[in-house]
Design an enzyme around this catalytic site. Structure first.
Site, PDB file in Angstrom:
ATOM      1  N   LYS A 148       0.750  -1.235  -0.115  1.00  0.00           N
ATOM      2  CA  LYS A 148       0.183  -0.058   0.144  1.00  0.00           C
ATOM      3  C   LYS A 148       0.956   1.122   0.004  1.00  0.00           C
ATOM      4  CE  LYS A 148      -4.394   1.081   0.074  1.00  0.00           C
ATOM      5  NZ  LYS A 148      -5.691   0.416  -0.182  1.00  0.00           N
ATOM      6  N   ASP A 176      -7.141   4.405  -4.702  1.00  0.00           N
ATOM      7  CA  ASP A 176      -7.561   4.281  -3.205  1.00  0.00           C
ATOM      8  C   ASP A 176      -8.222   5.518  -2.961  1.00  0.00           C
ATOM      9  OD1 ASP A 176      -7.847   2.370  -0.560  1.00  0.00           O
ATOM     10  OD2 ASP A 176      -7.464   3.990   0.179  1.00  0.00           O
ATOM     11  N   SER A 228      -8.037  -5.763 -10.398  1.00  0.00           N
ATOM     12  CA  SER A 228      -7.098  -5.169 -10.834  1.00  0.00           C
ATOM     13  C   SER A 228      -6.198  -6.573 -11.143  1.00  0.00           C
ATOM     14  CB  SER A 228      -6.352  -4.511  -9.782  1.00  0.00           C
ATOM     15  OG  SER A 228      -6.591  -3.509  -9.243  1.00  0.00           O
TER      16      SER A 228
HETATM   17  P1  NDP Z   1     -13.046   7.799  -3.128  1.00  0.00           P
HETATM   18  O1  NDP Z   1     -11.857   8.913  -2.511  1.00  0.00           O
HETATM   19  O2  NDP Z   1     -13.243   7.571  -4.448  1.00  0.00           O
HETATM   20  O3  NDP Z   1     -14.182   8.390  -1.892  1.00  0.00           O
HETATM   21  C1  NDP Z   1     -14.076   8.454  -0.548  1.00  0.00           C
HETATM   22  C2  NDP Z   1     -15.397   8.723   0.026  1.00  0.00           C
HETATM   23  O4  NDP Z   1     -15.177   8.557   1.501  1.00  0.00           O
HETATM   24  C3  NDP Z   1     -15.497  10.043  -0.210  1.00  0.00           C
HETATM   25  O5  NDP Z   1     -17.186  10.209  -0.112  1.00  0.00           O
HETATM   26  C4  NDP Z   1     -15.158  10.794   0.893  1.00  0.00           C
HETATM   27  O6  NDP Z   1     -15.647  12.189   1.278  1.00  0.00           O
HETATM   28  C5  NDP Z   1     -15.241   9.895   2.142  1.00  0.00           C
HETATM   29  N1  NDP Z   1     -14.240  10.032   3.159  1.00  0.00           N
HETATM   30  C6  NDP Z   1     -12.754   9.723   2.985  1.00  0.00           C
HETATM   31  N2  NDP Z   1     -12.376   9.929   4.126  1.00  0.00           N
HETATM   32  C7  NDP Z   1     -13.235  10.472   5.027  1.00  0.00           C
HETATM   33  C8  NDP Z   1     -13.119  10.659   6.489  1.00  0.00           C
HETATM   34  N3  NDP Z   1     -11.873  10.653   7.223  1.00  0.00           N
HETATM   35  N4  NDP Z   1     -14.386  10.971   7.036  1.00  0.00           N
HETATM   36  C9  NDP Z   1     -15.555  10.737   6.283  1.00  0.00           C
HETATM   37  N5  NDP Z   1     -15.582  10.607   5.257  1.00  0.00           N
HETATM   38  C10 NDP Z   1     -14.448  10.417   4.274  1.00  0.00           C
HETATM   39  O7  NDP Z   1     -12.383   6.560  -2.351  1.00  0.00           O
HETATM   40  P2  NDP Z   1     -12.873   5.103  -2.427  1.00  0.00           P
HETATM   41  O8  NDP Z   1     -14.404   5.074  -2.879  1.00  0.00           O
HETATM   42  O9  NDP Z   1     -11.754   4.580  -3.568  1.00  0.00           O
HETATM   43  O10 NDP Z   1     -12.589   4.399  -1.155  1.00  0.00           O
HETATM   44  C11 NDP Z   1     -13.394   4.223  -0.112  1.00  0.00           C
HETATM   45  C12 NDP Z   1     -12.931   3.344   0.875  1.00  0.00           C
HETATM   46  O11 NDP Z   1     -12.840   2.004   0.316  1.00  0.00           O
HETATM   47  C13 NDP Z   1     -11.555   3.423   1.598  1.00  0.00           C
HETATM   48  O12 NDP Z   1     -11.541   2.738   2.865  1.00  0.00           O
HETATM   49  C14 NDP Z   1     -10.527   2.697   0.598  1.00  0.00           C
HETATM   50  O13 NDP Z   1      -9.540   2.094   1.365  1.00  0.00           O
HETATM   51  C15 NDP Z   1     -11.650   1.235   0.280  1.00  0.00           C
HETATM   52  N6  NDP Z   1     -11.288   0.583  -0.901  1.00  0.00           N
HETATM   53  C16 NDP Z   1     -11.159   1.072  -2.101  1.00  0.00           C
HETATM   54  C17 NDP Z   1     -10.998   0.327  -3.182  1.00  0.00           C
HETATM   55  C18 NDP Z   1     -10.932   0.708  -4.507  1.00  0.00           C
HETATM   56  O14 NDP Z   1     -10.815   0.149  -5.403  1.00  0.00           O
HETATM   57  N7  NDP Z   1     -11.158   2.151  -4.703  1.00  0.00           N
HETATM   58  C19 NDP Z   1     -10.866  -1.106  -2.889  1.00  0.00           C
HETATM   59  C20 NDP Z   1     -11.076  -1.663  -1.764  1.00  0.00           C
HETATM   60  C21 NDP Z   1     -11.122  -0.762  -0.703  1.00  0.00           C
HETATM   61  P3  NDP Z   1     -14.795  13.508   0.963  1.00  0.00           P
HETATM   62  O15 NDP Z   1     -15.273  13.558  -0.491  1.00  0.00           O
HETATM   63  O16 NDP Z   1     -15.800  14.681   1.589  1.00  0.00           O
HETATM   64  O17 NDP Z   1     -13.669  13.267   1.397  1.00  0.00           O
HETATM   65  O1  2IT Z   2      -7.865  -1.677  -0.601  1.00  0.00           O
HETATM   66  C1  2IT Z   2      -7.917  -1.992  -1.846  1.00  0.00           C
HETATM   67  O2  2IT Z   2      -7.983  -3.248  -2.101  1.00  0.00           O
HETATM   68  C2  2IT Z   2      -7.774  -1.087  -3.208  1.00  0.00           C
HETATM   69  N1  2IT Z   2      -7.425   0.067  -2.872  1.00  0.00           N
HETATM   70  C3  2IT Z   2      -7.436  -1.559  -4.529  1.00  0.00           C
HETATM   71  C4  2IT Z   2      -6.223  -1.996  -4.598  1.00  0.00           C
HETATM   72  C5  2IT Z   2      -5.728  -2.557  -6.037  1.00  0.00           C
HETATM   73  O3  2IT Z   2      -4.788  -2.739  -6.243  1.00  0.00           O
HETATM   74  O4  2IT Z   2      -6.664  -2.566  -6.939  1.00  0.00           O
END
Ligand code: NDP
Ligand code: 2IT
Length: 448
Positions: free
Chosen positions: A129, A169, A380
């Site tokens: 990560k 992420d 991925s």
């Molecule tokens: P994005 O940046 O697309 O969206 C994040 C969302 O979460 C936004 O709505 C954001 O609000 C909110 N958010 C982020 N930080 C905070 C905080 N500290 N408090 C409250 N709200 C918060 O990210 P993702 O959707 O990609 O990721 C969301 C979660 O999913 C994370 O935990 C990530 O690790 C996990 N994840 C992502 C994957 C991926 O493929 N993208 C895969 C697996 C897990 P705001 O816009 O106001 O910041």
């Molecule tokens: O938390 C996660 O699994 C991700 N942000 C996706 C990682 C990836 O390599 O697609």
């Protein structure tokens, strides 16, 4: 749950001594080690070969300066990280997070979780990560590009298609992956599948954008069906409104659920008629605006300031898709007393230990992050396969593989839990099934 095994206790004590201030990292490790007790008790090789002592320690940590010039000509400096946690079963693989809360503890917890998650996908992916404490909010495209280029100016030395393959992420989507990829290609003078989540015109996979949210719902659907339930007619609350949340909304609506609340870090919206994911997509992906502007589209909806209150909205199913520790013990109890039957984690470690204890005590369904959100990294892995064979698969092909992988993960977790005497505990099953494959590979490969 408290650990009794002396070997596990000694590893944990050592880790606490050396990383006392790394709260999130210690939380993630403790949660996993608690579930592994019956596995360690049953097979002396794990202690003899000190597999636990090795698996909790990253193979490599890179921490670096990221200087960039803002639109006013001022020189800014951020701190970048890449934690290469475990390469026993494949190249390091995991996302990059851009958020002001990023620090070494956060990246280590995410890297540690990724090792077990990637193992569960059944694909040959190690765990890693990275990220930076850079805040993308309010930055121009030019600032984002200059930041990404500077970040890659250091990162490129440490990654490669067979070494370490980063992805998105929080704060890293298609725009950022494009800038990072362009700079990597320029520095190395080669095109390779070094990043995933790429645009479709330069090697990206169809369905990667949707994969984490879709995968979450495929997993939840399997978990619900195993308990005689389904999404049909259920009220669903989804926190966050980013990549994972948007496509979780799309898929669970398709499966018959009604999404009544979503949030961002400023507040949450409630729409009893069901939130159309396309509106959120436009607000977040096109306009990069706040969720409050949903009221411009649907004036009958309600907006509440502050994001934590979303867990007081009465629902059948909760899909936390924002960030770590967003559901504490009190929020978990509120969900349960309002009749919630299942929590399936789209975000990484969104439930505190107190919240998890409350789910288990109440006996509601709990789909832990490392299993439930593995669809993103699994896809991925499918993007890497397509890059290697220089072919692109159709949306339906990738989506079918994703569904198959998620149903397989649910089955593997359920079966591991049962095998170790914890039938129905999918959290323990995920930790055990994820661990066994990595540990086996480490045993074969000797002390390294
Ligand atoms: P994005 O940046 O697309 O969206 C994040 C969302 O979460 C936004 O709505 C954001 O609000 C909110 N958010 C982020 N930080 C905070 C905080 N500290 N408090 C409250 N709200 C918060 O990210 P993702 O959707 O990609 O990721 C969301 C979660 O999913 C994370 O935990 C990530 O690790 C996990 N994840 C992502 C994957 C991926 O493929 N993208 C895969 C697996 C897990 P705001 O816009 O106001 O910041
Ligand atoms: O938390 C996660 O699994 C991700 N942000 C996706 C990682 C990836 O390599 O697609």
């Amino acid at each position: 749950m408290s650990i009794k095994n002396q070997y596990l206790l000694s590893v944990l004590d050592g880790l606490k001594g050396r990383n006392a201030h790394e709260r999130e990292y210690l939380q993630a490790v403790t949660e996993v080690l608690e579930s592994l007790e019956p596995v360690i008790d049953a097979d002396p090789r794990y202690e003899q070969q000190n597999i636990i002592g090795r698996i909790v320690e990253p193979e490599r940590v890179v921490m670096f300066r990221v200087p960039w010039v803002d639109d006013n000509g001022k020189v800014q400096v951020n701190r970048g990280f890449r934690v290469q946690f475990n390469s026993a079963i494949g190249p390091y693989k995991g996302g990059l997070r851009l958020h002001p809360t990023v620090n070494l503890s956060v990246i280590k917890f995410l890297g540690f979780e990724q090792v077990f998650k990637n193992s569960l996908t059944t694909l040959p992916l190690g765990g890693g990560k990275g990220g930076c404490d850079f805040d993308p909010k309010g930055k121009s495209d030019g600032e984002i590009m200059r930041f990404c280029q500077s970040f890659m100016n250091e990162l490129y030395r440490h990654i490669g298609p067979n070494t370490d393959v980063p992805a998105g992420d929080i704060g890293v989507g298609a725009r950022e992956i494009g800038f990072l990829f362009g700079q990597y290609k320029k520095l190395r003078n080669e095109w390779s599948g070094v990043l995933t989540g790429k645009g479709l015109s330069y090697g990206g996979s169809l369905a990667r954008t949707e994969a984490t949210g879709f995968g979450l719902c495929y997993f939840a659907d399997a978990h619900l069906r195993d308990n005689g339930q389904s999404f049909q007619g259920k009220r669903v609350v989804i926190s966050g409104s980013g990549n994972v949340a948007i496509y979780a909304n799309q898929k669970c609506t398709k499966l018959g659920g009604k999404v009544i609340a979503m949030s961002d870090s400023n507040g949450y919206i409630v729409d009893e008629n069901g939130i159309d994911y396309k509106v959120i997509q436009e607000i977040k992906e096109v306009k990069r605006a706040r969720i409050k502007t949903y009221l411009d589209y649907v004036p009958t909806a309600k907006y509440v300031d502050g994001c934590n209150g979303i867990w007081s909205v009465s629902c059948d199913i909760a899909l936390p898709c924002a960030t770590q520790n967003e559901i504490d013990g009190a929020s978990a109890k509120a969900l349960i007393s309002n009749g919630c039957i299942g929590v399936f984690e789209g975000a990484n470690m969104p439930s505190t230990p107190e919240a998890i204890a409350a789910y288990l005590e109440a006996g509601i369904m709990f789909g832990p992050a490392k299993a439930a959100n593995a669809g993103g990294v699994a896809t991925s892995g499918l993007e890497m396969s397509q890059n290697s064979e220089r072919l692109s698969w159709t949306f339906d092909e990738v989506d079918a593989k994703l569904k198959n992988i998620m149903e397989g993960i649910y089955a593997a977790c359920a079966s591991a839990a049962e095998q170790y005497g914890m039938k129905g505990n999918i959290q323990a099953g995920a930790n055990i099934a994820g661990f066994l494959k990595v540990a086996d590979a480490m045993l074969w490969q000797g002390v390294c």
